[in-house]
Enzyme design. Sequence first.
Site, PDB file in Angstrom:
ATOM      1  N   HIS A   1      29.905  18.872  26.538  1.00 44.93           N
ATOM      2  CA  HIS A   1      29.268  17.933  27.619  1.00 44.93           C
ATOM      3  C   HIS A   1      29.502  18.421  28.886  1.00 44.93           C
ATOM      4  CE1 HIS A   1      32.749  15.494  28.301  1.00 44.93           C
ATOM      5  NE2 HIS A   1      33.183  15.820  27.263  1.00 44.93           N
TER       6      HIS A   1
ATOM      7  N   ASP B   1      29.562  16.028  31.820  1.00 43.72           N
ATOM      8  CA  ASP B   1      29.827  15.151  32.631  1.00 43.72           C
ATOM      9  C   ASP B   1      31.523  15.107  32.325  1.00 43.72           C
ATOM     10  OD1 ASP B   1      29.456  14.129  30.045  1.00 43.72           O
ATOM     11  OD2 ASP B   1      30.176  12.136  30.715  1.00 43.72           O
TER      12      ASP B   1
ATOM     13  N   ASP C   1      38.383  18.561  30.201  1.00 43.69           N
ATOM     14  CA  ASP C   1      37.503  17.839  29.197  1.00 43.69           C
ATOM     15  C   ASP C   1      36.268  17.498  29.910  1.00 43.69           C
ATOM     16  OD1 ASP C   1      36.734  15.968  27.307  1.00 43.69           O
ATOM     17  OD2 ASP C   1      37.892  14.410  28.074  1.00 43.69           O
TER      18      ASP C   1
ATOM     19  N   GLU D   1      28.601  12.087  28.031  1.00 41.53           N
ATOM     20  CA  GLU D   1      29.426  11.766  26.864  1.00 41.53           C
ATOM     21  C   GLU D   1      30.404  10.767  27.221  1.00 41.53           C
ATOM     22  OE1 GLU D   1      32.876  12.697  24.210  1.00 41.53           O
ATOM     23  OE2 GLU D   1      32.850  12.551  26.418  1.00 41.53           O
ATOM     24  N   GLU D   2      30.995  10.637  28.370  1.00 36.89           N
ATOM     25  CA  GLU D   2      32.003   9.783  28.708  1.00 36.89           C
ATOM     26  C   GLU D   2      31.932   8.207  28.777  1.00 36.89           C
ATOM     27  OE1 GLU D   2      34.843  11.188  28.018  1.00 36.89           O
ATOM     28  OE2 GLU D   2      34.930  13.155  28.845  1.00 36.89           O
TER      29      GLU D   2
ATOM     30  N   ASP E   1      34.960  20.674  22.005  1.00 41.44           N
ATOM     31  CA  ASP E   1      35.846  19.436  22.737  1.00 41.44           C
ATOM     32  C   ASP E   1      37.045  19.040  22.125  1.00 41.44           C
ATOM     33  OD1 ASP E   1      35.770  17.529  24.725  1.00 41.44           O
ATOM     34  OD2 ASP E   1      34.200  16.246  23.896  1.00 41.44           O
TER      35      ASP E   1
ATOM     36  N   HIS F   1      41.589  12.316  30.678  1.00 40.32           N
ATOM     37  CA  HIS F   1      41.133  11.120  31.394  1.00 40.32           C
ATOM     38  C   HIS F   1      42.151  10.306  32.400  1.00 40.32           C
ATOM     39  CE1 HIS F   1      38.273  10.069  27.585  1.00 40.32           C
ATOM     40  NE2 HIS F   1      38.011  11.341  28.245  1.00 40.32           N
TER      41      HIS F   1
END
Length: 486
Positions: free
Chosen positions: A77, A79, A116, A146-147, A170, A458
């Site tokens: 992904h 983003d 990520d 995705e996030e 991922d 994150h």
Amino acid sequence: MSTEVRNQEPKIVWNHFADLNAVPRPSKKEERVIQFMVDFGKNLNLATIVDSVGNVIITKPATSGMENRKTVVLQSHLDMVHQKNSDTIFDFDSEGIKMIVDGDWVKAEGTTLGADNGLGVAAIMSILSSTDIPHPNIEALFTIDEETGMTGAMGLEGGILKGDILLNLDTEEDDEIGMGCAGGVDVTATRNYTLEETPKNTTGYSISVTGLNGGHSGMDIIKGLGNANKIMNRILFDGFSNFGLRISEINGGSLRNAIPRESFATIATSTDSKDYFLSKINEVINNIKAEFSTLEPNLSIEIKEITSPKNVMELSVQEGLIKSIYAGLNGVYRMSPDIENLVETSNNIARVIVKDGAIKIGCLTRSSSETNKTDLANSLRSVFELAGFNVDFSGHYPGWLPNVNSEILKTVTQIYKDIFKENPNVAACHAGLECGILGQNYPNMDMVSFGPNIKGAHSPDERAQISSTQKFWKFLQEILKNTPKK
């Protein structure tokens, strides 16, 4: 700074990663990175399309001698989660990530790194731009958003992809081969309240909870890390129960899929009990710090006297707010009965906002069991509705059910054993990979997930291991060389 990163091995991967990280790419604002990927594909003279929701698909023909192999979809992904430390000055909408090398790790200066899933994207770009790596027909799928909802994967229509195998890049442990993942649902509680004039003879205070580790609300939920919203609420509950504390504002947490690292509140209490209030609240604070001294050594909780706020929230609503957050589950709800040490169901109380007559509480509930996901979501709904909140379920996405008979799983597992002379950890994970969603429109596609070591995803502590990226790159190339025949 990026020059040092570009000089790491494998240079082809780190250079593509540096190029990607120069492009701002927050979830739901991916226009620039979509164009970046389109330009990348077209500059390589590869067939490149953007589907109706913004996913980018780049196709590359098989290298000589590999035409009889099954077509592989390489998927990551575009983003990234945007998080920064409170004292970091950085504009995610206009600046590229500032990367540094620290020993065997690449990290960012006070922000998330974007490994990520940027390292997965960079690895796919490296395959597409290579001239000497054997591979079958490739369909490179770069999904968006995705996030914050997986809307890219959800919006991908059936029939666009022709591949037989999907390699999702991922996963964040380099000895792990993913064969399943959790689904999720957003649980959002909202309520309005009446602003009341702050009672006379009160003293105002600001309370801050900072310095927590934070992290991925799925993969890290098992660690028992501090949740800033729950810690703040514990302080507010004690102050309200014993001193009639009144709340003016709360701003806690940030993203739904990140364990909250910080929370800030503005409150007022009676001036007459000022000294006793501060003494007792500091007892609570010291107890919390002692409880988290091992897991959260950098936890900081400060209370400072300020001018008393003009308004506070109405008392009955405040009581419901504090008690519902106290009662709402945060953390692990159920461990998997089938897979050792795997969290089956959990909840993250991710966001608490109280301001200008409106309350919003955001949770992300995850589970590899659809029924238990619904059970926990209904439990939270009941708590908040009893306190007078309106509760909305949104962003449902399914889990990815393990297939122990998967051909590509067996192939990839054997390749790992042959190369690294050890058994991989074949497992499901408590995170929301896109495989389950993609499998809805492509039920016959055989899937696995893997990736390099990434820690602290994150959060501003996110870092990617250089030696592990080398291992991951070697593994990916070997898989492509040895994909099953048609």
